[in-house]
Design an enzyme around this catalytic site. Structure first.
Site, PDB file in Angstrom:
ATOM      1  N   VAL A 126      74.228  -1.181  86.533  1.00 21.01           N
ATOM      2  CA  VAL A 126      73.190  -1.634  85.607  1.00 21.01           C
ATOM      3  C   VAL A 126      73.890  -2.012  84.306  1.00 21.01           C
ATOM      4  CG1 VAL A 126      71.037  -1.042  84.430  1.00 21.01           C
ATOM      5  CG2 VAL A 126      71.515  -0.072  86.697  1.00 21.01           C
TER       6      VAL A 126
ATOM      7  N   GLU B 205      78.202   4.274  90.717  1.00 16.23           N
ATOM      8  CA  GLU B 205      78.417   5.695  91.008  1.00 16.23           C
ATOM      9  C   GLU B 205      77.704   6.578  89.983  1.00 16.23           C
ATOM     10  OE1 GLU B 205      80.575   3.278  90.727  1.00 16.23           O
ATOM     11  OE2 GLU B 205      82.132   3.362  92.259  1.00 16.23           O
TER      12      GLU B 205
ATOM     13  N   CYS C 193      84.734   6.594  87.498  1.00 19.05           N
ATOM     14  CA  CYS C 193      83.792   6.987  88.556  1.00 19.05           C
ATOM     15  C   CYS C 193      84.428   7.959  89.544  1.00 19.05           C
ATOM     16  CB  CYS C 193      83.237   5.761  89.254  1.00 19.05           C
ATOM     17  SG  CYS C 193      82.096   4.878  88.172  1.00 19.05           S
TER      18      CYS C 193
END
Ligand code: THU
Length: 129
Positions: free
Chosen positions: A46, A58, A92
């Site tokens: 996003v 993630e 991540c």
């Protein structure tokens, strides 16, 4: 825990990528994880007009993990919207490590590998006093 259905996880990651908000990079990213209770959680990237504030797939995945009952990540697959395998970025990997620990498996070009190989000599919750 039953055998991990990697094809299903990969398909769920591609599906999740279709929900991405990525007008800046143009790269749809999806992540799917098998949890220790057998459910599958997913996430998508996003992005934000303030570029550095974009969320990786993630990150939204672990949000869904927490929002749908918590637990631990057992296996994680990341894919682009067109089905290419993507490796989690460095940040991540740390995010996955927090909720999956050393044994969590990550889909790689060399096949599923444990976090001990994906994030060498990791710093984690066990290192805090
Ligand atoms: N991205 C992820 O969602 N996960 C990663 O592990 C690597 C990068 C996203 C961030 C950004 O929206 C796009 O991919 C291009 O970097």
């Amino acid at each position: 825990m039953a055998e991990i259905d990697w094809d299903l996880l990969r398909a769920r990651a591609v599906e999740a990528a279709s929900f991405a908000h990525c007008p800046y990079s143009g790269l749809q990213v999806g992540a799917a994880a098998l949890c220790d209770d057998g459910r599958i959680v997913t996430g998508c990237n996003v992005e934000n007009a303030s570029y550095g504030l974009g969320l990786c797939a993630e990150c939204t995945l672990v949000g869904q993990l927490r929002l749908t009952g918590g637990g631990r990540l057992v296996a994680v697959a990341c894919r682009s919207g067109s089905g290419e395998l993507l490796m989690p970025c460095g940040r991540c990997r740390q995010v996955i490590y927090e909720f999956g620990g050393r044994e969590c498996l990550v889909d790689t070009a060399r096949g599923p590998l444990p976090m001990t190989e994906v994030l060498l000599d990791a710093f984690g919750p066990e290192d805090l006093p």
